[in-house]
Motif scaffolding. Sequence first.
Motif, PDB file in Angstrom:
ATOM      1  N   THR A  41       0.841  -1.200   0.000  1.00  0.00           N
ATOM      2  CA  THR A  41       0.000   0.000   0.000  1.00  0.00           C
ATOM      3  C   THR A  41       0.875   1.249   0.000  1.00  0.00           C
ATOM      4  O   THR A  41       1.875   1.305   0.729  1.00  0.00           O
ATOM      5  CB  THR A  41      -0.926   0.037   1.227  1.00  0.00           C
ATOM      6  N   PRO A  42       0.529   2.262  -0.773  1.00  0.00           N
ATOM      7  CA  PRO A  42       1.297   3.510  -0.721  1.00  0.00           C
ATOM      8  C   PRO A  42       1.305   4.138   0.677  1.00  0.00           C
ATOM      9  O   PRO A  42       2.320   4.688   1.110  1.00  0.00           O
ATOM     10  CB  PRO A  42       0.569   4.408  -1.734  1.00  0.00           C
ATOM     11  N   ASP A  43       0.173   4.066   1.384  1.00  0.00           N
ATOM     12  CA  ASP A  43       0.084   4.530   2.762  1.00  0.00           C
ATOM     13  C   ASP A  43       0.216   3.314   3.670  1.00  0.00           C
ATOM     14  O   ASP A  43      -0.641   2.425   3.663  1.00  0.00           O
ATOM     15  CB  ASP A  43      -1.252   5.235   2.997  1.00  0.00           C
ATOM     16  N   VAL A  48      -4.439   2.495   7.080  1.00  0.00           N
ATOM     17  CA  VAL A  48      -4.205   3.458   5.977  1.00  0.00           C
ATOM     18  C   VAL A  48      -5.067   4.707   6.188  1.00  0.00           C
ATOM     19  O   VAL A  48      -5.859   5.094   5.329  1.00  0.00           O
ATOM     20  CB  VAL A  48      -4.471   2.800   4.606  1.00  0.00           C
ATOM     21  N   ASN A  49      -4.845   5.326   7.334  1.00  0.00           N
ATOM     22  CA  ASN A  49      -5.747   6.386   7.792  1.00  0.00           C
ATOM     23  C   ASN A  49      -5.065   7.749   7.862  1.00  0.00           C
ATOM     24  O   ASN A  49      -5.470   8.621   8.641  1.00  0.00           O
ATOM     25  CB  ASN A  49      -6.306   6.013   9.171  1.00  0.00           C
ATOM     26  N   THR A  50      -4.012   7.956   7.066  1.00  0.00           N
ATOM     27  CA  THR A  50      -3.351   9.255   7.032  1.00  0.00           C
ATOM     28  C   THR A  50      -4.236  10.262   6.308  1.00  0.00           C
ATOM     29  O   THR A  50      -4.551  10.086   5.128  1.00  0.00           O
ATOM     30  CB  THR A  50      -1.992   9.158   6.326  1.00  0.00           C
ATOM     31  N   MET A  51      -4.636  11.293   7.027  1.00  0.00           N
ATOM     32  CA  MET A  51      -5.566  12.286   6.469  1.00  0.00           C
ATOM     33  C   MET A  51      -4.861  13.601   6.160  1.00  0.00           C
ATOM     34  O   MET A  51      -4.043  14.064   6.946  1.00  0.00           O
ATOM     35  CB  MET A  51      -6.711  12.560   7.448  1.00  0.00           C
ATOM     36  N   HIS A  52      -5.198  14.163   5.027  1.00  0.00           N
ATOM     37  CA  HIS A  52      -4.825  15.532   4.672  1.00  0.00           C
ATOM     38  C   HIS A  52      -6.096  16.191   4.135  1.00  0.00           C
ATOM     39  O   HIS A  52      -6.428  16.040   2.953  1.00  0.00           O
ATOM     40  CB  HIS A  52      -3.707  15.553   3.630  1.00  0.00           C
ATOM     41  N   LEU A  53      -6.801  16.881   4.997  1.00  0.00           N
ATOM     42  CA  LEU A  53      -8.104  17.418   4.612  1.00  0.00           C
ATOM     43  C   LEU A  53      -8.012  18.429   3.482  1.00  0.00           C
ATOM     44  O   LEU A  53      -9.002  18.698   2.800  1.00  0.00           O
ATOM     45  CB  LEU A  53      -8.775  18.049   5.836  1.00  0.00           C
ATOM     46  N   GLN A  54      -6.810  19.000   3.273  1.00  0.00           N
ATOM     47  CA  GLN A  54      -6.649  19.924   2.146  1.00  0.00           C
ATOM     48  C   GLN A  54      -6.732  19.192   0.812  1.00  0.00           C
ATOM     49  O   GLN A  54      -6.962  19.816  -0.233  1.00  0.00           O
ATOM     50  CB  GLN A  54      -5.290  20.634   2.232  1.00  0.00           C
ATOM     51  N   LEU A  55      -6.553  17.872   0.837  1.00  0.00           N
ATOM     52  CA  LEU A  55      -6.513  17.097  -0.400  1.00  0.00           C
ATOM     53  C   LEU A  55      -7.791  16.301  -0.622  1.00  0.00           C
ATOM     54  O   LEU A  55      -7.782  15.239  -1.248  1.00  0.00           O
ATOM     55  CB  LEU A  55      -5.310  16.144  -0.376  1.00  0.00           C
ATOM     56  N   LEU A 139      -5.079   6.602  -7.511  1.00  0.00           N
ATOM     57  CA  LEU A 139      -6.538   6.528  -7.649  1.00  0.00           C
ATOM     58  C   LEU A 139      -7.218   7.704  -6.958  1.00  0.00           C
ATOM     59  O   LEU A 139      -8.424   7.671  -6.715  1.00  0.00           O
ATOM     60  CB  LEU A 139      -7.066   5.206  -7.066  1.00  0.00           C
ATOM     61  N   GLY A 140      -6.463   8.737  -6.655  1.00  0.00           N
ATOM     62  CA  GLY A 140      -7.035   9.916  -6.029  1.00  0.00           C
ATOM     63  C   GLY A 140      -7.174   9.769  -4.525  1.00  0.00           C
ATOM     64  O   GLY A 140      -6.642   8.833  -3.905  1.00  0.00           O
ATOM     65  N   THR A 141      -7.910  10.698  -3.923  1.00  0.00           N
ATOM     66  CA  THR A 141      -8.123  10.710  -2.476  1.00  0.00           C
ATOM     67  C   THR A 141      -9.616  10.712  -2.176  1.00  0.00           C
ATOM     68  O   THR A 141     -10.436  11.084  -3.023  1.00  0.00           O
ATOM     69  CB  THR A 141      -7.485  11.952  -1.830  1.00  0.00           C
ATOM     70  N   ASP A 142      -9.974  10.298  -0.949  1.00  0.00           N
ATOM     71  CA  ASP A 142     -11.380  10.262  -0.552  1.00  0.00           C
ATOM     72  C   ASP A 142     -11.770  11.570   0.124  1.00  0.00           C
ATOM     73  O   ASP A 142     -11.031  12.559   0.069  1.00  0.00           O
ATOM     74  CB  ASP A 142     -11.659   9.045   0.345  1.00  0.00           C
ATOM     75  N   ILE A 143     -12.923  11.580   0.760  1.00  0.00           N
ATOM     76  CA  ILE A 143     -13.443  12.825   1.334  1.00  0.00           C
ATOM     77  C   ILE A 143     -12.621  13.293   2.524  1.00  0.00           C
ATOM     78  O   ILE A 143     -12.767  14.442   2.957  1.00  0.00           O
ATOM     79  CB  ILE A 143     -14.920  12.665   1.759  1.00  0.00           C
ATOM     80  N   TYR A 144     -11.764  12.436   3.064  1.00  0.00           N
ATOM     81  CA  TYR A 144     -10.902  12.820   4.180  1.00  0.00           C
ATOM     82  C   TYR A 144      -9.450  13.021   3.749  1.00  0.00           C
ATOM     83  O   TYR A 144      -8.570  13.155   4.595  1.00  0.00           O
ATOM     84  CB  TYR A 144     -10.963  11.765   5.290  1.00  0.00           C
ATOM     85  N   GLY A 145      -9.201  13.016   2.458  1.00  0.00           N
ATOM     86  CA  GLY A 145      -7.847  13.205   1.967  1.00  0.00           C
ATOM     87  C   GLY A 145      -6.962  11.981   2.134  1.00  0.00           C
ATOM     88  O   GLY A 145      -5.733  12.112   2.135  1.00  0.00           O
TER      89      GLY A 145
END
Length: 362
Positions: A41-43, A48-55, A139-145
């Motif tokens: 996994t990349p994360d 795999v719960n690293t969040m960046h809300l800006q993203l 594959l992009g990011t989800d609603i929590y980055g």
Amino acid sequence: MADTTQSTKVWKKFRRNTLALTGLIFICFMVVVGILGYLITPDQTPYVNTMHLQLTNKKPGRTFQFLIVSRNENIKQVGLFEKMLFGQEANFKSIPITSSRIVGNKVFAREYIGDDEQAEEEAYPLVSGQNTYQKTYYLGTDIYGRDLLSRLILGVRVSLSVGLMAVLISMVIGVGLGAIAGYFGGKVDAAISWFMNVIWSLPSLLLVIAISFALGKGFWQIFIAVGLSTWVDVARLVRGQVMALKQVEFVEAAKALGFSNGRIIVKHILPNIAGPILVVASANFASAILLETGLSFLGFGAQPPMPSWGTMIKEHYGYIIMDAAYLAVLPGLAIMLTVYAFNLIAIGLRDAFDVKGQNTSV
């Protein structure tokens, strides 16, 4: 030698079925992905719960630059096996940035706050080692980055493990009750058949929800809930097969030799109905995955932050009519392909064992 010959014949017939063989290869690939887990996994942080809300909701293929703002040297570095199973907690905190420059012992950077917005430059302490890095979200990011690819990969574990444990539980209960009912008949058969009909009359999803209410929400509870709701198919099949076999010559011979009922069932009858049991087990595996994803969608399955395909659809189904439909489509596609692969295997096993009249669809 006869068993080996029979197994060889079944395998030759199975591999001639191109679709079934393709389904088996796909499931083997998914099993390997699920076992490797965090290693691919990349994360690689837990869940795999690293969040960046800006993203939030960034398109697939986007690459961002990150600035490491602090390090925690007290984080324990785990071994390869533990990392594969549970992940590695990150020993740093970072923020997405658009630019950076080093002046003395300070890093001046502009934090990323959106594609069309520009943040003011701020000073951050210069940490030891590497200060910046780049990461591509394939594959992009989800609603929590969070990285969507990482969560899809780890979601394989949830679906396959729930399916496996549920099938094992349903096999133990279904084979046991079905064999007892079919072999002994009479009042025993009537009582077990009545119980099976009661469970059979209840919708599977409602039954699983009821069991989940009784056991509580959680990952391990879902194993039991799904397993307890899928054993009836196995029991009905085994009951009918045992009733058909208990009058044949080799069973009568075993009784004449004084063998116990338990030995006759386990050693003589069940091996002869292994084919139909494997067929229904493959179909039940697909059913268990669908039940688990349905429960997760309703909030009764794997609980956040554990990644689950059903939970991912729940979090993003509102984006189906927007320009980010892939957030819900990708986990839905993973569910569809996995269930379809198990159904192909079930059909291939049915043809290989020449099982007639068994419903292997879900």
